[in-house]
Every structure is written in C-alpha cells, then in structure tokens.
Design an enzyme around this catalytic site. Structure first.
Site, PDB file in Angstrom:
ATOM      1  CG  ASP A   1      -0.739   2.417  -3.927  1.00 58.02           C
ATOM      2  OD1 ASP A   1      -1.810   2.270  -3.295  1.00 58.02           O
ATOM      3  OD2 ASP A   1      -0.172   3.516  -4.076  1.00 58.02           O
TER       4      ASP A   1
ATOM      5  N   PRO B   1       0.823  -1.206   0.000  1.00 51.41           N
ATOM      6  CG  PRO B   1       0.145  -0.854   2.215  1.00 51.41           C
ATOM      7  CD  PRO B   1       0.875  -1.831   1.319  1.00 51.41           C
ATOM      8  CB  CYS B   2      -0.085   4.721  -0.838  1.00 47.39           C
ATOM      9  SG  CYS B   2       0.582   6.373  -0.954  1.00 47.39           S
ATOM     10  N   PRO B   3       2.481   4.478   1.361  1.00 48.75           N
ATOM     11  CG  PRO B   3       4.026   5.767   2.644  1.00 48.75           C
ATOM     12  CD  PRO B   3       2.771   4.897   2.755  1.00 48.75           C
ATOM     13  CG  MET B   4       4.802   0.432   2.482  1.00 48.11           C
ATOM     14  SD  MET B   4       6.164   1.106   3.481  1.00 48.11           S
ATOM     15  CE  MET B   4       7.423  -0.113   3.198  1.00 48.11           C
TER      16      MET B   4
END
Length: 86
Positions: free
Chosen positions: A47, A20-23
């Site tokens: 994502d 998921p964001c911000p990964m």
C-alpha cells in the site's frame, strides 16, 4: 539483494502486502505489541500510503525506525521495539 537486507536480521517478519490502508499500519502496531523490548520487526507492505503512515507512527512514538526502503512497489521497514532490552 540490498545492503539493508543483508544487515538486518529481524525477530519477526510481517507480510502486509496486498492489504489496503490502514491495515498495514494496524498490523504493524499489533505485531509490535507482541514483541519484547529491543526486538526487531520487519514490515513488508504494498500500500503506497504505508511509506508515510508507518514512518509517521514511529516518528510520533517511542519505537525506532532502523531503516526503510522500497523495491519494485514493496515498502520494507525495520522497526525496533521501544523499551529497555535488558
């Protein structure tokens, strides 16, 4: 297979699919930090925000976005590490 997949031969492939964001962006930054100048990173992310986030990151920095495309919900980016490759 797309023309871009045939044209690019990345030095490193980062699979950020499912993160998921911000990964995806954070993993991209980490991967670039580990590359030598001039090397090519391929990033794969699912994502939806990655399309915007990774492009903004390269637009605001020194790394060069060689290309990007989307296929069946996956974003693909080819990023050239900044710096003198010589």
């Amino acid at each position: 297979m797309s023309e871009l997949f045939v044209r690019f031969h990345p030095d490193v492939v980062l699979d950020a699919c499912g993160l998921p964001c911000p990964m995806p962006l954070l993993k991209t930054k980490q991967a670039l930090a580990g590359l030598a100048a001039g090397q090519l990173l391929e990033v794969r992310a699912t994502d939806a925000g990655s399309w915007r986030d990774i492009a903004s990151f390269t637009d605001q920095g020194n790394h060069e976005m060689e290309a990007r495309e989307q296929h069946e919900g996956t974003c693909f980016f080819w990023i050239r590490k900044a710096g003198d490759a010589h």
